[in-house]
Structure formats: C-alpha cells, structure tokens
Design a protein around this motif. Structure first.
Motif, PDB file in Angstrom:
ATOM      1  N   LEU A  70       0.834  -1.202   0.000  1.00 16.14           N
ATOM      2  CA  LEU A  70       0.000   0.000   0.000  1.00 16.14           C
ATOM      3  C   LEU A  70       0.869   1.252   0.000  1.00 16.14           C
ATOM      4  N   PHE A  71       1.921   1.239   0.788  1.00 19.24           N
ATOM      5  CA  PHE A  71       2.827   2.381   0.858  1.00 19.24           C
ATOM      6  C   PHE A  71       3.485   2.632  -0.499  1.00 19.24           C
ATOM      7  N   GLN A  72       3.906   1.555  -1.175  1.00 18.76           N
ATOM      8  CA  GLN A  72       4.552   1.701  -2.482  1.00 18.76           C
ATOM      9  C   GLN A  72       3.586   2.239  -3.536  1.00 18.76           C
ATOM     10  N   ILE A  73       2.349   1.767  -3.502  1.00  8.07           N
ATOM     11  CA  ILE A  73       1.367   2.234  -4.484  1.00  8.07           C
ATOM     12  C   ILE A  73       1.059   3.714  -4.280  1.00  8.07           C
ATOM     13  N   VAL A  74       0.865   4.120  -3.020  1.00  6.88           N
ATOM     14  CA  VAL A  74       0.523   5.521  -2.741  1.00  6.88           C
ATOM     15  C   VAL A  74       1.697   6.440  -3.087  1.00  6.88           C
ATOM     16  N   SER A  75       2.904   6.093  -2.649  1.00  7.03           N
ATOM     17  CA  SER A  75       4.062   6.935  -2.955  1.00  7.03           C
ATOM     18  C   SER A  75       4.348   6.958  -4.449  1.00  7.03           C
ATOM     19  N   GLY A  76       4.192   5.808  -5.125  1.00  7.03           N
ATOM     20  CA  GLY A  76       4.378   5.767  -6.569  1.00  7.03           C
ATOM     21  C   GLY A  76       3.367   6.617  -7.304  1.00  7.03           C
ATOM     22  N   PHE A  77       2.147   6.688  -6.775  1.00  5.96           N
ATOM     23  CA  PHE A  77       1.108   7.510  -7.404  1.00  5.96           C
ATOM     24  C   PHE A  77       1.525   8.978  -7.449  1.00  5.96           C
ATOM     25  N   PHE A  78       2.126   9.476  -6.368  1.00 10.62           N
ATOM     26  CA  PHE A  78       2.562  10.870  -6.342  1.00 10.62           C
ATOM     27  C   PHE A  78       3.806  11.076  -7.198  1.00 10.62           C
ATOM     28  N   LEU A  79       4.673  10.070  -7.285  1.00 10.56           N
ATOM     29  CA  LEU A  79       5.867  10.211  -8.120  1.00 10.56           C
ATOM     30  C   LEU A  79       5.516  10.264  -9.600  1.00 10.56           C
ATOM     31  N   VAL A  80       4.497   9.502  -9.993  1.00 18.92           N
ATOM     32  CA  VAL A  80       4.089   9.465 -11.402  1.00 18.92           C
ATOM     33  C   VAL A  80       3.652  10.844 -11.891  1.00 18.92           C
ATOM     34  N   MET A  81       3.130  11.668 -10.995  1.00 18.28           N
ATOM     35  CA  MET A  81       2.653  12.996 -11.388  1.00 18.28           C
ATOM     36  C   MET A  81       3.767  13.880 -11.934  1.00 18.28           C
ATOM     37  N   HIS A  82       5.012  13.592 -11.548  1.00 19.70           N
ATOM     38  CA  HIS A  82       6.117  14.469 -11.921  1.00 19.70           C
ATOM     39  C   HIS A  82       7.191  13.761 -12.742  1.00 19.70           C
ATOM     40  N   TYR A  83       7.034  12.458 -12.953  1.00 23.73           N
ATOM     41  CA  TYR A  83       8.050  11.714 -13.700  1.00 23.73           C
ATOM     42  C   TYR A  83       7.752  11.763 -15.188  1.00 23.73           C
ATOM     43  N   THR A  84       8.818  11.838 -16.010  1.00 17.27           N
ATOM     44  CA  THR A  84       8.682  11.870 -17.468  1.00 17.27           C
ATOM     45  C   THR A  84       9.395  10.660 -18.060  1.00 17.27           C
ATOM     46  N   PRO A  85       8.658   9.701 -18.638  1.00 18.97           N
ATOM     47  CA  PRO A  85       9.294   8.484 -19.186  1.00 18.97           C
ATOM     48  C   PRO A  85       9.918   8.731 -20.551  1.00 18.97           C
ATOM     49  N   SER A  86      11.010   9.448 -20.555  1.00 18.59           N
ATOM     50  CA  SER A  86      11.720   9.771 -21.794  1.00 18.59           C
ATOM     51  C   SER A  86      13.211   9.715 -21.516  1.00 18.59           C
ATOM     52  N   VAL A  87      13.992   9.162 -22.452  1.00 17.96           N
ATOM     53  CA  VAL A  87      15.428   9.026 -22.228  1.00 17.96           C
ATOM     54  C   VAL A  87      16.112  10.393 -22.105  1.00 17.96           C
ATOM     55  N   GLU A  88      15.512  11.427 -22.678  1.00 21.10           N
ATOM     56  CA  GLU A  88      16.096  12.761 -22.577  1.00 21.10           C
ATOM     57  C   GLU A  88      15.770  13.430 -21.245  1.00 21.10           C
ATOM     58  N   LEU A  89      14.613  13.076 -20.641  1.00 20.86           N
ATOM     59  CA  LEU A  89      14.140  13.820 -19.474  1.00 20.86           C
ATOM     60  C   LEU A  89      13.986  12.981 -18.216  1.00 20.86           C
ATOM     61  N   ALA A  90      14.061  11.654 -18.309  1.00 20.90           N
ATOM     62  CA  ALA A  90      13.790  10.800 -17.148  1.00 20.90           C
ATOM     63  C   ALA A  90      14.724  11.111 -15.987  1.00 20.90           C
ATOM     64  N   PHE A  91      16.024  11.150 -16.262  1.00 26.68           N
ATOM     65  CA  PHE A  91      17.006  11.396 -15.199  1.00 26.68           C
ATOM     66  C   PHE A  91      16.785  12.765 -14.561  1.00 26.68           C
ATOM     67  N   TYR A  92      16.490  13.739 -15.363  1.00 20.72           N
ATOM     68  CA  TYR A  92      16.338  15.101 -14.846  1.00 20.72           C
ATOM     69  C   TYR A  92      14.981  15.291 -14.166  1.00 20.72           C
ATOM     70  N   SER A  93      13.981  14.506 -14.575  1.00 18.95           N
ATOM     71  CA  SER A  93      12.695  14.591 -13.890  1.00 18.95           C
ATOM     72  C   SER A  93      12.795  14.032 -12.472  1.00 18.95           C
ATOM     73  N   VAL A  94      13.652  13.023 -12.272  1.00 13.49           N
ATOM     74  CA  VAL A  94      13.885  12.514 -10.917  1.00 13.49           C
ATOM     75  C   VAL A  94      14.571  13.586 -10.068  1.00 13.49           C
ATOM     76  N   GLY A  95      15.556  14.269 -10.666  1.00 11.57           N
ATOM     77  CA  GLY A  95      16.181  15.388  -9.962  1.00 11.57           C
ATOM     78  C   GLY A  95      15.201  16.495  -9.648  1.00 11.57           C
ATOM     79  N   HIS A  96      14.266  16.748 -10.569  1.00 15.18           N
ATOM     80  CA  HIS A  96      13.225  17.747 -10.331  1.00 15.18           C
ATOM     81  C   HIS A  96      12.352  17.349  -9.144  1.00 15.18           C
ATOM     82  N   ILE A  97      12.007  16.071  -9.057  1.00 13.92           N
ATOM     83  CA  ILE A  97      11.197  15.595  -7.932  1.00 13.92           C
ATOM     84  C   ILE A  97      11.929  15.829  -6.615  1.00 13.92           C
ATOM     85  N   ILE A  98      13.226  15.547  -6.590  1.00 12.49           N
ATOM     86  CA  ILE A  98      13.995  15.652  -5.353  1.00 12.49           C
ATOM     87  C   ILE A  98      14.187  17.111  -4.944  1.00 12.49           C
TER      88      ILE A  98
END
Length: 385
Positions: free
Chosen positions: A43-71
C-alpha cells in the motif's frame, strides 16, 4: 433499493467472516505478522508511486532530470522518492522472511495459497527491476541492458524476445516507456493476487508453530491479532521514514547518480541487493544458457515445494537435523547476497559455485533428511493436510 441493501449486507458478512471473525490459531507468533506487513508495504509503495508518477517523465532525454526535479523542486518530493526506494528494500526484506517462515513451518502444504504467493513474489521482482530502470542513471541503463540481453540465450526465439522487449535493437526510449507502463500496472495486479492469496488462506486456515490442526483451539482474528498487526505496520512505516530521512542513500548505488551513457560501461554492474542471490547464481555458471536456467530455477523452484512428500510432523521444529540444514540455507542465502556485490574473480567466483550448489542442494537434502528422521523414529502415519 432492497436488492442493493441485501447485496451490500451479504458482502459485509462475507468480508467479516474472512477478516473480522476469522478463526485463527491461538499460538501463532510474530512470524505470522509479515503477511500483513507486506500488505502495508505494498500500500505504501502504491501511494508513494502515485505521487511520483505525477512528476516523472518516461523519456530518455528527461527521465534522469525529472527525478532530480522531484527531489529538488517538488514539495516533499525528496521524502516521497526516498520512501519509495527504501520501501522497496523493506518490502523484499519482509518478503524473504515471510517465505522463510513458510518453508520452515511447511506452509507450502497449502499448495494453492503457496502458488499464488510465489506468483506475487515473481511479479514483485519484475516490478522492482522495472522500477530500478526508470531513474535512467548509469546502473539503470546498463542493468537493463545486461539483464534483458540474457533472454537471447533462449534457443531459437531468444533474439526476437529481446528485440520485442527493447522495442528495437538496443535499450532505448521505447524500452523505457514499456518499463514505465508495466511498473505502474504490476502493483495493481499484485494487489488483486494478494486478495486471492488471502481467500485461499482463509479457506484452509493458518498454519501454526506446532503444525497441528487446531480447530478446537482458535480465537477470532479481531481483536487478538489486528492490534498486533497494526503495531507491526506502524513500526515498518516508522523504519521507512527513519531510513528515508537519516540514511536516504544508504542502499543506493552511487553510479546511478550519473546520467545513462551508452558509451561508458561501469566497472562493476550489479542489481539491487534483493536480487544479488540470484545474480550470484547466474555468474557462477560459465555457460550463458546454463546461467539463465539456474537464475530462473533459483526462484521457480518455490513452485515445486508443495509436491514434497508429506512428513509425520509439519515443520522443521520436530526435525533437529532439518533445523540445522534450514539455518545453513539461510546462511548460504546471505553469502550469495554478499558475493553478488563482489567482483567475479578469485576467490569470489569459487565461493559462488560452492554457495550455488549448496543453495539447490538444500531443496533435495532437507526433505530426504526429514524422511530419514521419520524412518528412524519408526513413525509411519503421515500428517493429514
């Protein structure tokens, strides 16, 4: 209106019978808490993943930097991301203890419950691997490349399978998008299988440390065990927050803080710690096909356990020699995990071969020792499961 009320009332009675009023053995210990802890972690993983998906970009150009943006930029994003990463480690810690408890007390005699649980384990490993690729760091990229390319060892169809998974001739943007979609969907499939797992468990009843049928000595699940489970849940969530706030990078590979570079191979490619035991078994065999077979067998062998011969007593508690072999197996599992993080050189490679043989040998020697012990005791009546 009346039909709807009756239907909902019947559903409430059904849920109450398998959760609230479930008859549970009075002597089950804290080792039986890990099933509920796994549900809390999921349950914890699903809820936290739900909020991460809002800001993650599944693209090789932006994925790494979207994780940095989240942090850096998202409010409390660093906490959510760290909790999601460390929660996966805690999830597999509880999973391995839960499986070990089932092996020690022979809960696999409830075969349908065990098979569904093993399927949940496999899907959880798949989701964790896919999630490890999403940050698109160096270890993410090369881990995906190495692990998926192993499927090319499959006779005839291997290269086609790899090309289908990659969506091309190399790990690329199509690969990342496929991994993202699967990583998002698999937890919901696991949640559904968890419900099926509980239904089978409540049909057969829970095992207990003595391994005896205890229909005459059971208590309602609530409130005897719900309070104990809730205490465990709050402890697990507290551990996740503790690790995420004070030791957020403890289990993360430093190499993964560099963007993926197909032209620069890391010196030592390794998966997360909860895959290292299987990774060591893979590396211990020089043949690529043999390594892939051994890798799959190291997990799929759990499906075979319900076919073991039934013993006179259920559980290793009544078999002193088997107790020794079980804890030896636990030690081998830890050694395999350690060796997976070591270079594939001497003496680690030789140790990996010995540990891999010991790992598979346990599944053969332990049931034989239990049969011999029954024979020495002169007991012929098998337990009725």
């Amino acid at each position: 209106m009346v039909y709807s009320f009756r239907h909902s009332n019947a559903m409430m009675k059904g849920v109450s019978s398998i959760v609230y009023d479930l008859p549970a053995p009075v002597n089950i210990s804290a080792m039986w808490n890990f099933g509920s802890l796994l549900g809390a972690c999921l349950l914890f993983q699903i809820v936290s993943g739900f909020f991460l998906v809002m800001h993650y970009t599944p693209s090789v150009e932006l994925a790494f930097y979207s994780v940095g943006h989240i942090i850096r930029d998202v409010n409390s994003g660093w906490v959510i991301r760290n909790c999601h990463v460390n929660g996966a480690s805690l999830f597999f810690s509880c999973m391995y203890i839960h499986i070990g408890r089932g092996m020690y007390y022979q809960s696999f005699t409830f075969k349908h419950t065990w098979w569904v649980g093993t399927t949940i384990f496999l899907l959880s490993m798949m989701a964790a691997f896919l999630g490890y690729v999403l940050p698109w760091g160096q270890m993410s990229f090369w881990g995906a490349t190495v692990i998926t390319s192993l499927l090319s060892a499959v006779p005839y169809f291997g290269p086609d399978i790899v090309a289908w998974i990659w969506g091309g001739f190399a790990v690329s943007d199509a690969t990342l998008k496929r991994f993202f979609v699967l990583h998002y969907l698999i937890p919901f499939v696991v949640s559904g299988l968890a419900v099926v797992h509980l239904i089978f468990l409540h049909q057969t009843g829970s095992n207990n440390p003595l391994g005896v049928m205890s229909h005459a000595d059971k208590v309602p699940f609530h409130n005897y065990f719900t309070i104990k489970d809730l205490i465990g849940v709050f402890i697990v969530w507290g551990v996740i927050f503790f690790l995420s706030v004070l030791f957020p990078m403890w289990l993360m590979d430093p190499e993964n803080f560099n963007p993926a570079d197909p032209m620069n191979t890391p010196l030592h490619i390794q998966p997360e710690w909860y895959f290292l035991f299987a990774y060591t078994i893979l590396r211990s065999i020089d043949s690529k096909f043999g390594g892939v077979v051994a890798l799959g067998a190291s997990v799929l062998i759990l499906y075979v356990l319900p076919f073991y011969p039934k013993n006179c007593f259920r559980g290793n508690g009544f078999y002193p020699v088997s107790q020794y072999f079980f804890w030896y197996f636990v030690g081998v599992f830890m050694i395999l995990t350690f060796l997976g993080a070591c270079p594939a050189d001497w003496p680690y490679h030789s140790m990996s071969i010995v540990a891999s043989i010991s790992y598979f040998g346990f599944y053969v020697v332990n049931p034989l020792m239990m049969e011999v012990w029954d024979w020495l005791l002169g007991v012929s009546e098998k337990v009725n499961n």
